[in-house]
Design a protein around this motif. Structure first.
Motif, PDB file in Angstrom:
ATOM      1  N   SER A   1      38.499   8.235 -48.842  1.00  0.00           N
ATOM      2  CA  SER A   1      38.711   7.035 -49.369  1.00  0.00           C
ATOM      3  C   SER A   1      38.198   6.970 -50.984  1.00  0.00           C
ATOM      4  O   SER A   1      37.547   7.865 -51.319  1.00  0.00           O
ATOM      5  N   GLY A   2      38.651   6.032 -51.890  1.00  0.00           N
ATOM      6  CA  GLY A   2      38.261   6.117 -52.980  1.00  0.00           C
ATOM      7  C   GLY A   2      39.317   5.475 -53.924  1.00  0.00           C
ATOM      8  O   GLY A   2      40.415   4.810 -53.084  1.00  0.00           O
ATOM      9  N   PRO A   3      39.655   5.417 -55.326  1.00  0.00           N
ATOM     10  CA  PRO A   3      40.651   4.861 -55.802  1.00  0.00           C
ATOM     11  C   PRO A   3      42.007   6.003 -55.547  1.00  0.00           C
ATOM     12  O   PRO A   3      41.792   7.009 -55.294  1.00  0.00           O
ATOM     13  N   PRO A   4      43.086   5.076 -55.430  1.00  0.00           N
ATOM     14  CA  PRO A   4      44.384   5.949 -55.194  1.00  0.00           C
ATOM     15  C   PRO A   4      44.723   6.962 -56.198  1.00  0.00           C
ATOM     16  O   PRO A   4      44.260   6.858 -57.444  1.00  0.00           O
TER      17      PRO A   4
ATOM     18  N   GLU B   1      49.824   5.510 -57.408  1.00  0.00           N
ATOM     19  CA  GLU B   1      50.185   3.969 -56.949  1.00  0.00           C
ATOM     20  C   GLU B   1      51.565   3.685 -57.527  1.00  0.00           C
ATOM     21  O   GLU B   1      51.727   3.798 -58.621  1.00  0.00           O
TER      22      GLU B   1
ATOM     23  N   GLU C   1      54.173   0.424 -57.787  1.00  0.00           N
ATOM     24  CA  GLU C   1      54.174  -0.953 -57.708  1.00  0.00           C
ATOM     25  C   GLU C   1      55.521  -1.586 -57.825  1.00  0.00           C
ATOM     26  O   GLU C   1      56.002  -1.597 -59.092  1.00  0.00           O
TER      27      GLU C   1
ATOM     28  N   GLN D   1      50.514   3.587 -52.259  1.00  0.00           N
ATOM     29  CA  GLN D   1      49.380   4.098 -52.742  1.00  0.00           C
ATOM     30  C   GLN D   1      48.982   5.243 -51.890  1.00  0.00           C
ATOM     31  O   GLN D   1      48.963   5.547 -50.535  1.00  0.00           O
TER      32      GLN D   1
ATOM     33  N   CYS E   1      46.000   8.372 -51.480  1.00  0.00           N
ATOM     34  CA  CYS E   1      44.535   8.793 -52.121  1.00  0.00           C
ATOM     35  C   CYS E   1      44.573  10.305 -51.995  1.00  0.00           C
ATOM     36  O   CYS E   1      45.589  11.042 -51.490  1.00  0.00           O
ATOM     37  N   ARG E   2      43.693  10.873 -52.739  1.00  0.00           N
ATOM     38  CA  ARG E   2      43.365  12.139 -52.863  1.00  0.00           C
ATOM     39  C   ARG E   2      43.200  12.681 -51.314  1.00  0.00           C
ATOM     40  O   ARG E   2      42.464  12.079 -50.418  1.00  0.00           O
TER      41      ARG E   2
ATOM     42  N   LYS F   1      46.780   8.928 -61.619  1.00  0.00           N
ATOM     43  CA  LYS F   1      45.440   9.057 -61.764  1.00  0.00           C
ATOM     44  C   LYS F   1      44.821   8.022 -62.736  1.00  0.00           C
ATOM     45  O   LYS F   1      44.009   8.214 -64.015  1.00  0.00           O
ATOM     46  N   GLY F   2      45.351   6.732 -62.466  1.00  0.00           N
ATOM     47  CA  GLY F   2      44.872   5.693 -63.445  1.00  0.00           C
ATOM     48  C   GLY F   2      45.988   5.362 -64.590  1.00  0.00           C
ATOM     49  O   GLY F   2      45.480   4.554 -65.387  1.00  0.00           O
TER      50      GLY F   2
END
Ligand SMILES: Nc1ncnc2c1ncn2[C@@H]1O[C@H](COP(=O)(O)OP(=O)(O)OP(=O)(O)O)[C@@H](O)[C@H]1O
Ligand SMILES: [Mg+2]
Lengths: 240, 393
Positions: A4-7, A10, A12, A34, A36-37, A72-73
């Protein structure tokens, strides 16, 4: 294996269509996803449903006509050619159904190709490529050319190439499609092992329900949208 | 050097070998083009050297005056020695040396017969023609009536081989024995009215006995300082118009010779330049074709490279390197061939051949330029391919 953590990435409301005017073909119509790692997801869907189209967008080979893609954001729409290429080189590893090995290059040269574009020296490339070939069980085939290898061996070379740059995401478009069931299972086992040992996130497109059944996440693509099947226990994000 | 290591160069060669046959055809154009351009540059340099050398050897101020009967059928019109000698009274001329000449066989050392040019000359002859002595002396006014001679370097060499020495030895012209008083240094230019290495120079009077039917027809003269050859030529023509109205006068100057040399060179330059340009164009289009086919055939490779991290610029560079290597290979062969071509041209035109690096270097640069120029469009095509479409093949 989901952490878990930020995807990691992503999508949209992603749209993609081909053609123009009256013959426009809407392939993706509002894809949300989404990942995740450490995720290992199978993408399934009938032929022509847009699986490869989706994967090309995730792999930064193509851009969506509409919608956002954050890797990665980072908002990928704002990246130029050089930045996109660098991201493909560092963050993404591709495995194709038809292997896509360069026939003139030996196994280790094929494996080392991503590192060439990272500007590494030949000796270093050779060292890392042979290391990866050993990992996929082809240490003794480093100097062979693709035509001297079996289909399963070629796909393992291709996987070694996808992994040599230590990418965060492995994208495999029907990696077992050209192989018999047993060889296909070996390839899948290799991918599972990489996911477990190195935490590589993997997205695998497959038509094979047996293969899909082994994947922790299964995503169905239908009418241009995604549908998560049997959401994983920890409830990782998934669009409709 | 990021993303431009040895690997991509090696791969470029590999990529070219894969399309060998088409590549060979394209190469021929580049080879011929570069050979022509290189030869053109080499010939230009050789002619420049040749002109400088001839100026140095012949002098810039020396005129060769040829006086011929205007109408052969009217026969007996002839140039009198007294008229010829006094031409140096013209304001445009500082000195003049009339001479007769005619071919004859000379017998050296009792056995070997050589074809020589017998020159009936005055003491000024050697000075005006800039013929330095190797040994002994040139015949002079004091030798009048004597069977003395000074030899050109070629004939002197024959005599030395046969008799062991030159000065003091003798040779026979027909039945007449002739004592050698000197020998000239070897001459390199072929641009005189005679072959200086094969002359046997004698006093005009004795020469007339040896080559009886050869009349006085030639004068070598030096212009006064500050006189242009056109002005001098005009004076000479006027001089003979009254004193020898039946004679036609032709005046040649080194300047004229060199003008002629340059005209000849311009012809070669035009020829080689045209052939070179056309061949380079044909070869360049061949290279472009080879590269376009390569791009089409290797779409999958291009897509794959993009997928593993190649930028558009990397793909562009890869194909540019390939087309440049292809052209350079042709250029190297062409530059080599240009030496042979230049040698042939020099032989044909009678110039001294010299290897010049300039031609080869410039030719190779032209090849590289052609590779980049004609490779640009295919490389651009490769670079702008959509990676997804390229991967699909
Ligand atoms: N470049 C393109 N131009 C026009 N149509 C395209 C293009 N690429 C894909 N398509 C169309 O988009 C739809 C989705 O293609 P895509 O390759 O994503 O399908 P897929 O799910 O991967 O199918 P398969 O399982 O057969 O590989 C198909 O109908 C295809 O014909
Ligand atoms: Mg597909």
């Amino acid at each position: 294996m989901t952490v878990s953590g930020p995807p990691l990435f992503e999508l949209e409301d992603v749209h993609q269509s081909y053609g123009s005017g009256p013959v426009v073909l809407n392939v993706l119509e509002g894809v949300d996803l989404q990942v995740c790692r450490g995720d290992f997801a199978a993408i399934m869907g009938p032929s022509g449903s847009g699986k490869s189209t989706l994967m090309n967008i995730i792999g930064l080979l193509d851009r969506p006509a509409r919608g956002r893609y954050l890797l990665k954001g980072v908002e990928t729409a704002s990246l130029d050619d050089g930045e996109t290429a660098a991201l493909r080189n560092e963050a993404i590893g591709f495995v194709f159904q038809s292997f896509h090995l360069l026939p003139r290059l030996t196994a280790w040269q094929n494996v080392g190709l991503p590192l060439v574009y990272r500007g590494l020296g030949r000796a270093e490339i050779r060292r890392r490529a042979t290391g990866l070939l050993e990992t996929v069980g082809l240490g003794d085939r480093a100097a062979h050319r693709p035509h001297e290898l079996s289909g399963g061996q070629r796909q393992r070379v291709a996987i070694a190439r996808a992994l040599v740059g230590e990418p965060e995401i492995l994208l495999a478009d029907e990696p077992t499609g050209a192989l018999d069931t047993d060889t296909g299972q070996e390839i899948m086992n290799l991918l599972f092992r990489m996911n477990e040992e190195q935490g590589t996130t993997a997205i695998v497109i497959t038509h094979d329900h047996g293969v899909a059944a082994q994947c922790p996440r299964r995503i169905q693509i239908r009418n241009g949208r995604l549908q998560e099947r049997d959401p994983p226990p920890n409830g990782g994000g998934a669009g409709l | 050097m990021r993303r431009f290591g040895r690997t991509s160069l090696l791969e470029a060669c590999g990529g070219l070998l894969a399309t060998r046959q088409r590549a060979v055809l394209a190469l021929i154009g580049i080879v011929v083009g570069v050979a022509s351009v290189s030869s053109m540059i080499s010939v230009g340099k050789i002619v420049k050297d040749e002109a400088a050398r001839q100026f140095q050897e012949l002098g810039t101020d020396v005129l060769a005056i040829a006086v011929r009967a205007r109408d052969k059928r009217r026969g007996r019109a002839r140039l009198e020695l007294s008229v010829a000698e006094r031409i140096d009274s013209l304001p445009g001329l500082a000195a003049a040396a009339p001479f007769t000449r005619g071919a004859a066989h000379v017998t050296i050392g009792g056995a070997s017969r050589e074809l020589a040019e017998i020159v009936g000359a005055t003491g000024e002859f050697a000075v005006l023609n800039r013929l330095p002595l190797a040994e002994g002396r040139f015949i002079s006014r004091l030798d009048r009536g004597q069977y003395f001679c000074t030899l050109g370097a070629g004939i002197a060499e024959k005599l030395r081989k046969a008799a062991g020495a030159v000065v003091g030895e003798s040779l026979r012209i027909g039945d007449t024995a002739c004592t050698v008083v000197g020998a000239l240094a070897p001459a390199t230019t072929q641009q005189r009215a005679f072959d200086a290495n094969r002359i046997v120079a004698m006093p005009i009077g004795t020469a007339a006995l040896v080559i009886p039917n050869k009349t006085l027809r030639d004068i070598v003269a030096r212009m006064s300082p500050g006189t242009g050859y056109r002005e001098a030529t005009k004076q000479i023509e006027d001089y003979f118009r009254f004193r020898a109205p039946d004679m036609r006068v032709r005046v040649r100057s080194p300047e004229q010779l060199i003008e002629q040399l340059h005209r000849q060179m311009r012809l070669y330059t035009l020829l080689l330049g045209t052939v070179g340009a056309i061949s380079l164009l044909v070869g360049g289009i061949g290279v472009m074709n080879v590269m376009l086919v390569a791009v089409a055939e290797r779409k999958g490779e291009i897509g794959l490279r993009r997928a593993v991290g190649a930028r558009r610029a990397d793909i562009q560079a890869q194909f540019l390197v390939e087309s440049t290597i292809l052209s350079l290979a042709g250029g190297a062969i062409g530059a080599g061939l240009s030496f042979a071509a230049t040698w042939g041209i020099c032989r044909f035109a009678g110039w001294a051949f010299a290897v010049s690096a300039e031609g080869a270097v410039l030719g190779t640069a032209v090849a590289a330029g052609a590779g980049v120029f004609f490779g640009f469009y295919p490389a651009w095509q490769a670079a702008r391919l959509n990676p997804v479409a390229a991967l699909r093949g």
